[in-house]
Design a protein around this motif. Structure first.
Motif, PDB file in Angstrom:
ATOM      1  N   GLU A   1       0.831  -1.208   0.000  1.00  0.00           N
ATOM      2  CA  GLU A   1       0.000   0.000   0.000  1.00  0.00           C
ATOM      3  C   GLU A   1       0.866   1.259   0.000  1.00  0.00           C
ATOM      4  O   GLU A   1       0.593   2.220  -0.734  1.00  0.00           O
ATOM      5  CB  GLU A   1      -0.938  -0.010   1.205  1.00  0.00           C
ATOM      6  CG  GLU A   1      -2.034  -1.061   1.118  1.00  0.00           C
ATOM      7  CD  GLU A   1      -2.845  -1.183   2.401  1.00  0.00           C
ATOM      8  OE1 GLU A   1      -3.877  -1.884   2.384  1.00  0.00           O
ATOM      9  OE2 GLU A   1      -2.440  -0.577   3.427  1.00  0.00           O
TER      10      GLU A   1
ATOM     11  N   ALA B   1       2.490   1.714  -3.412  1.00  0.00           N
ATOM     12  CA  ALA B   1       1.520   2.226  -4.382  1.00  0.00           C
ATOM     13  C   ALA B   1       1.298   3.725  -4.195  1.00  0.00           C
ATOM     14  O   ALA B   1       1.202   4.482  -5.181  1.00  0.00           O
ATOM     15  CB  ALA B   1       0.203   1.463  -4.246  1.00  0.00           C
ATOM     16  N   LEU B   2       1.219   4.162  -2.939  1.00  0.00           N
ATOM     17  CA  LEU B   2       1.053   5.591  -2.660  1.00  0.00           C
ATOM     18  C   LEU B   2       2.264   6.388  -3.127  1.00  0.00           C
ATOM     19  O   LEU B   2       2.134   7.497  -3.664  1.00  0.00           O
ATOM     20  CB  LEU B   2       0.828   5.808  -1.162  1.00  0.00           C
ATOM     21  CG  LEU B   2      -0.511   5.354  -0.587  1.00  0.00           C
ATOM     22  CD1 LEU B   2      -0.490   5.428   0.938  1.00  0.00           C
ATOM     23  CD2 LEU B   2      -1.644   6.215  -1.137  1.00  0.00           C
TER      24      LEU B   2
ATOM     25  N   LYS C   1       4.281   5.669  -5.575  1.00  0.00           N
ATOM     26  CA  LYS C   1       4.252   5.755  -7.038  1.00  0.00           C
ATOM     27  C   LYS C   1       3.175   6.733  -7.518  1.00  0.00           C
ATOM     28  O   LYS C   1       3.415   7.537  -8.429  1.00  0.00           O
ATOM     29  CB  LYS C   1       4.020   4.368  -7.639  1.00  0.00           C
ATOM     30  CG  LYS C   1       5.198   3.427  -7.460  1.00  0.00           C
ATOM     31  CD  LYS C   1       4.931   2.066  -8.077  1.00  0.00           C
ATOM     32  CE  LYS C   1       6.157   1.168  -7.968  1.00  0.00           C
ATOM     33  NZ  LYS C   1       5.953  -0.166  -8.566  1.00  0.00           N
ATOM     34  N   LYS C   2       2.019   6.686  -6.889  1.00  0.00           N
ATOM     35  CA  LYS C   2       0.909   7.554  -7.295  1.00  0.00           C
ATOM     36  C   LYS C   2       1.253   9.023  -7.104  1.00  0.00           C
ATOM     37  O   LYS C   2       0.858   9.875  -7.913  1.00  0.00           O
ATOM     38  CB  LYS C   2      -0.344   7.192  -6.498  1.00  0.00           C
ATOM     39  CG  LYS C   2      -1.591   7.948  -6.934  1.00  0.00           C
ATOM     40  CD  LYS C   2      -2.809   7.481  -6.155  1.00  0.00           C
ATOM     41  CE  LYS C   2      -4.057   8.232  -6.600  1.00  0.00           C
ATOM     42  NZ  LYS C   2      -5.254   7.772  -5.838  1.00  0.00           N
ATOM     43  N   SER C   3       2.017   9.328  -6.063  1.00  0.00           N
ATOM     44  CA  SER C   3       2.357  10.720  -5.761  1.00  0.00           C
ATOM     45  C   SER C   3       3.457  11.273  -6.672  1.00  0.00           C
ATOM     46  O   SER C   3       3.688  12.482  -6.720  1.00  0.00           O
ATOM     47  CB  SER C   3       2.827  10.835  -4.308  1.00  0.00           C
ATOM     48  OG  SER C   3       4.096  10.208  -4.132  1.00  0.00           O
ATOM     49  N   GLY C   4       4.150  10.390  -7.383  1.00  0.00           N
ATOM     50  CA  GLY C   4       5.283  10.807  -8.200  1.00  0.00           C
ATOM     51  C   GLY C   4       6.608  10.768  -7.460  1.00  0.00           C
ATOM     52  O   GLY C   4       7.669  10.936  -8.058  1.00  0.00           O
ATOM     53  N   ARG C   5       6.545  10.544  -6.169  1.00  0.00           N
ATOM     54  CA  ARG C   5       7.756  10.524  -5.354  1.00  0.00           C
ATOM     55  C   ARG C   5       8.672   9.358  -5.732  1.00  0.00           C
ATOM     56  O   ARG C   5       9.898   9.497  -5.715  1.00  0.00           O
ATOM     57  CB  ARG C   5       7.377  10.449  -3.868  1.00  0.00           C
ATOM     58  CG  ARG C   5       8.552  10.359  -2.890  1.00  0.00           C
ATOM     59  CD  ARG C   5       9.444  11.572  -2.961  1.00  0.00           C
ATOM     60  NE  ARG C   5      10.542  11.476  -1.995  1.00  0.00           N
ATOM     61  CZ  ARG C   5      11.691  12.113  -2.108  1.00  0.00           C
ATOM     62  NH1 ARG C   5      11.917  12.923  -3.148  1.00  0.00           N
ATOM     63  NH2 ARG C   5      12.636  11.971  -1.202  1.00  0.00           N
ATOM     64  N   TYR C   6       8.078   8.232  -6.096  1.00  0.00           N
ATOM     65  CA  TYR C   6       8.864   7.049  -6.491  1.00  0.00           C
ATOM     66  C   TYR C   6       9.807   7.421  -7.644  1.00  0.00           C
ATOM     67  O   TYR C   6      11.002   7.090  -7.615  1.00  0.00           O
ATOM     68  CB  TYR C   6       7.940   5.914  -6.918  1.00  0.00           C
ATOM     69  CG  TYR C   6       8.644   4.658  -7.378  1.00  0.00           C
ATOM     70  CD1 TYR C   6       8.940   3.634  -6.481  1.00  0.00           C
ATOM     71  CD2 TYR C   6       8.997   4.489  -8.719  1.00  0.00           C
ATOM     72  CE1 TYR C   6       9.578   2.481  -6.910  1.00  0.00           C
ATOM     73  CE2 TYR C   6       9.635   3.340  -9.147  1.00  0.00           C
ATOM     74  CZ  TYR C   6       9.920   2.341  -8.245  1.00  0.00           C
ATOM     75  OH  TYR C   6      10.558   1.193  -8.690  1.00  0.00           O
ATOM     76  N   ASN C   7       9.290   8.111  -8.659  1.00  0.00           N
ATOM     77  CA  ASN C   7      10.116   8.484  -9.807  1.00  0.00           C
ATOM     78  C   ASN C   7      11.185   9.511  -9.441  1.00  0.00           C
ATOM     79  O   ASN C   7      12.248   9.565 -10.057  1.00  0.00           O
ATOM     80  CB  ASN C   7       9.242   9.037 -10.935  1.00  0.00           C
ATOM     81  CG  ASN C   7       8.407   7.942 -11.593  1.00  0.00           C
ATOM     82  OD1 ASN C   7       8.784   6.771 -11.579  1.00  0.00           O
ATOM     83  ND2 ASN C   7       7.268   8.317 -12.150  1.00  0.00           N
TER      84      ASN C   7
END
Length: 244
Positions: free
Chosen positions: A227, A230-231, A233-239
């Motif tokens: 979870e 996924a959050l 990645k959704k926020s753009g922080r992962y990238n």
């Protein structure tokens, strides 16, 4: 007597609350992905840390050589799990796997002076291939080892395997492009690199957080991490964190 019982109960409760807000994971040296010496312990460690943080959990890492990082997470109740690993049938006996944390392409490295080409696993017949202890190179590679299609030479780590490749003690070494080039660039100028890699990937592998099946709330920890990831990645922080 009753006072002592109350104090003990409160101590146990406080300990459990602390435990639910922290997770202890083993880690290892795999620069530039993971390292005790890098900021945030490497960008993959940072991904795992921030994914758990989004769910209110602090990560505490312990760094070991890879075989010990695995065995500690498997057998020492202090550790809930370990990062990051490929899936394999053997590992699935002892661990649950998270959703993929990163995907890495691995290639065969060889000396620039040696002509090398391959399209399928059978093309590797007769080569002496270096491997790093504790690493898993995919089911097809493992089956080929058992079938004696080629010979292998094990080293304690990737750096030592690369040394053998440069010294002509092995013919090939499979590894992540980023990891091997990072090791080489510390020792050679880019124009003087003695080895190169074949453009065809051996495998494009997904790497996962592993949680021991012996760990308390193991499946809940996997769900919580998934979870958080996924959050992230959704926020753009992962990238933002992911460097390759």
């Amino acid at each position: 007597m009753s006072v002592l019982v109350i104090v003990s109960s409160l101590s146990i409760q406080a300990k459990n609350e602390t435990a639910t807000n922290s997770i202890y994971l083993t880690n290892g040296e795999w620069t530039p992905y993971l390292s005790e010496k890098l900021p945030h312990y490497g960008f993959v460690s940072q991904i795992v840390t921030e994914a758990f943080k989004l769910k209110g959990i602090e990560v505490v890492y312990g760094f070991y050589p890879w075989p010990r990082a695995y065995s500690e997470a498997k057998g020492n109740p202090k550790w809930s799990g370990t990062i990051i690993w490929k899936k394999s049938d053997q590992r699935s006996k002892d661990f649950y796997f998270s959703d993929p944390t990163i995907t890495v392409s691995e290639h065969f490295f060889h000396r620039k002076s040696m002509l090398f080409d391959w399209n399928e696993i059978g093309d590797l017949k007769g080569y002496k291939i270096g491997i790093a202890r504790g690493y898993f190179y995919g089911e097809a590679f493992e089956k080929s080892i058992k079938a004696n299609l080629f010979t292998t030479d094990e080293s304690a780590n990737e750096r030592l395997a690369i040394d053998k490749l440069v010294a002509k003690r092995i013919d090939l070494f499979p590894g992540s492009r980023e990891v091997v080039l990072n090791l080489l660039n510390k020792r050679y100028h880019e124009s003087q690199l003695p080895i190169t890699y074949h453009p065809k990937p051996i495998i494009t592998a997904e790497y996962h957080l592993l949680i021991s099946k012996k760990s308390t709330n193991a499946l809940k920890l996997i769900k919580t991490y998934n979870e958080g990831l996924a959050l992230l990645k959704k926020s753009g922080r992962y990238n933002e964190i992911h460097k390759f």
